[in-house]
Design a protein around this motif. Structure first.
Motif, mmCIF file in Angstrom:
data_model
loop_
_atom_site.group_PDB
_atom_site.id
_atom_site.type_symbol
_atom_site.label_atom_id
_atom_site.label_comp_id
_atom_site.label_asym_id
_atom_site.label_seq_id
_atom_site.Cartn_x
_atom_site.Cartn_y
_atom_site.Cartn_z
ATOM 1 N N TYR A 155 8.283 -2.669 -3.622
ATOM 2 C CA TYR A 155 7.546 -2.943 -2.396
ATOM 3 C C TYR A 155 6.354 -3.867 -2.636
ATOM 4 O O TYR A 155 6.027 -4.202 -3.771
ATOM 5 N N GLY A 156 5.715 -4.284 -1.520
ATOM 6 C CA GLY A 156 4.604 -5.222 -1.603
ATOM 7 C C GLY A 156 3.431 -4.819 -0.738
ATOM 8 O O GLY A 156 3.346 -3.686 -0.237
ATOM 9 N N ALA A 157 2.537 -5.762 -0.501
ATOM 10 C CA ALA A 157 1.280 -5.475 0.188
ATOM 11 C C ALA A 157 1.483 -4.921 1.593
ATOM 12 O O ALA A 157 0.718 -4.071 2.052
ATOM 13 N N GLU A 158 2.503 -5.399 2.299
ATOM 14 C CA GLU A 158 2.711 -4.924 3.665
ATOM 15 C C GLU A 158 3.205 -3.483 3.721
ATOM 16 O O GLU A 158 3.266 -2.883 4.799
ATOM 17 N N ASP A 198 4.502 9.812 10.142
ATOM 18 C CA ASP A 198 4.575 8.424 10.602
ATOM 19 C C ASP A 198 3.419 7.655 9.970
ATOM 20 O O ASP A 198 2.260 7.882 10.324
ATOM 21 N N PRO A 199 3.687 6.745 9.033
ATOM 22 C CA PRO A 199 2.589 6.033 8.362
ATOM 23 C C PRO A 199 1.769 5.147 9.291
ATOM 24 O O PRO A 199 0.659 4.743 8.937
ATOM 25 N N ASP A 200 2.300 4.863 10.470
ATOM 26 C CA ASP A 200 1.576 4.021 11.417
ATOM 27 C C ASP A 200 0.791 4.833 12.448
ATOM 28 O O ASP A 200 0.167 4.269 13.344
ATOM 29 N N GLY A 259 3.114 -6.378 -5.261
ATOM 30 C CA GLY A 259 4.147 -7.394 -5.127
ATOM 31 C C GLY A 259 4.392 -8.170 -6.405
ATOM 32 O O GLY A 259 5.457 -8.779 -6.587
ATOM 33 N N ALA A 260 3.424 -8.140 -7.326
ATOM 34 C CA ALA A 260 3.574 -8.837 -8.604
ATOM 35 C C ALA A 260 4.415 -8.045 -9.599
ATOM 36 O O ALA A 260 4.811 -8.574 -10.642
ATOM 37 N N LEU A 285 1.444 4.242 -0.463
ATOM 38 C CA LEU A 285 2.742 3.650 -0.192
ATOM 39 C C LEU A 285 3.330 4.220 1.103
ATOM 40 O O LEU A 285 3.547 5.433 1.211
ATOM 41 N N LYS A 286 3.610 3.349 2.050
ATOM 42 C CA LYS A 286 4.195 3.800 3.320
ATOM 43 C C LYS A 286 5.491 4.586 3.126
ATOM 44 O O LYS A 286 5.686 5.622 3.783
ATOM 45 N N PRO A 287 6.415 4.120 2.268
ATOM 46 C CA PRO A 287 7.669 4.871 2.122
ATOM 47 C C PRO A 287 7.462 6.308 1.657
ATOM 48 O O PRO A 287 8.212 7.203 2.047
#
Length: 325
Positions: A234-237, A263-265, A298-299, A253-255
């Motif tokens: 995963y990455g920044a978003e 709900d992460p949002d 993301g890196a 981490l959202k996942p």
């Protein structure tokens, strides 16, 4: 530019100007030893070393293991000695182990002490009593001044994008305000996951970069395989900022939040008074599978040895310098 003052001796011979940040649960002797032998400062939170009632003190065993391993490495590799290590002390009223852990770290002559969640004179004095240096992590200039006034030798500026408990300020703003008045050791944390990021931290005025999340996705890290894989995939978003899990704003981490049934949002907020380190972690067990990470993940493309992470950072750092020069 970094400070004009000469850095403390513990930082002068590093392969790379990097400190591997202490990671709750994740950092252990294997990871610290691998980081130090690869040429950067390795660290762990003292609270990670836990024992059951009646068992030998785990922190003693960890410090012995690290000390003996680094001594053995230095004897076998005199031309590439290991970097020093650091121990993180959580200076929070709920950490009932603090006094005991300070005594143990002083006994073992820990070279670098990192303090979090409270600046206290007696902790800095304990570090100095054994010849160590004390670094305090902060999220704004006010806390930075308070830490130095209480005897800290250096600062860790935790800027926006850092994994776990993170500050809201841009690294540009935070570093420039600190450098207006402080010319001692300054480390920068916040989404630094490449060698170019390390060089950028120095260009802004920091002396060293403080890097955590890439080391979660390593063979040595004490993290669940799914956690390591999330860092690599995963990455920044995919990072969400919330105070729900510890009472202090942090990045996760959202996942992992979704996997925990939330709900992460649409997360609620929590009060700082809910923070409690009584059982060795700031999060209740119900949220133990909600995993922290910084926006720089993301890196990270794969899971592998910690040395490979340091090798990549070193190569990227040199390449970035060559591009600029």
């Amino acid at each position: 530019m970094p400070s004009n003052q000469e850095l403390p001796s513990v930082f002068r011979d590093l392969r790379l100007p990097v400190v591997g940040s202490p990671l709750f649960i994740v950092s252990n002797p294997k990871l610290v030893i691998a980081q130090c032998c690869a040429g950067i400062v390795g660290s762990f939170p003292a609270l990670n070393a836990r024992e059951k009632d009646g068992d030998p003190i785990a922190l003693e065993a960890w410090l012995r293991e690290i000390t003996e391993a680094l001594d053995a490495w230095n004897q076998a590799n005199p031309d590439t000695p290991a970097a020093p290590y650091a121990v993180n002390q959580i200076v929070h009223r709920s950490n009932t182990r603090l006094e005991r852990d300070l005594e143990i770290c002083a006994k073992w002559n820990v070279p670098i002490w990192i303090t979090s969640l409270g600046a206290r004179v007696e902790v800095n004095e304990a570090a100095h009593s054994c010849g160590g240096i004390a670094l305090h992590d902060i999220i704004n200039n006010t806390f930075a001044k308070k830490a130095i006034s209480k005897g800290a030798d250096g600062l860790i500026a935790v800027a926006a994008g850092a994994g776990g408990h993170a500050g809201p300020q841009s690294p540009f703003a935070l570093v420039q305000e600190i450098r207006d008045w402080f010319d001692g050791p300054l480390l920068l944390a916040g989404a630094i996951a490449t060698g170019g990021g390390v060089l950028a931290a120095q260009a802004m005025g920091a002396d060293l970069a403080y890097i955590g999340s890439p080391f979660i996705a390593t063979d040595e890290a004490n993290a669940a395989p799914a956690y390591k894989q999330m860092i690599a995939e995963y990455g920044a978003e995919d990072i969400v900022t919330s105070s729900l899990f510890t009472g202090v704003s942090g990045n996760y981490l959202k996942p992992s939040i979704a996997a925990a049934g939330m709900d992460p949002d649409a997360l609620e907020s929590a009060d700082v008074k809910s923070m409690n380190f009584g059982d060795g972690s700031s999060k209740p067990k119900a949220w133990s599978q909600v995993w922290g990470a910084g926006q720089g993940i993301g890196a990270v493309k794969s899971v592998g040895p910690a040395r490979a992470v340091v090798d990549r950072l070193a190569q990227e750092y040199l390449a970035a310098r060559e591009r600029l020069l």
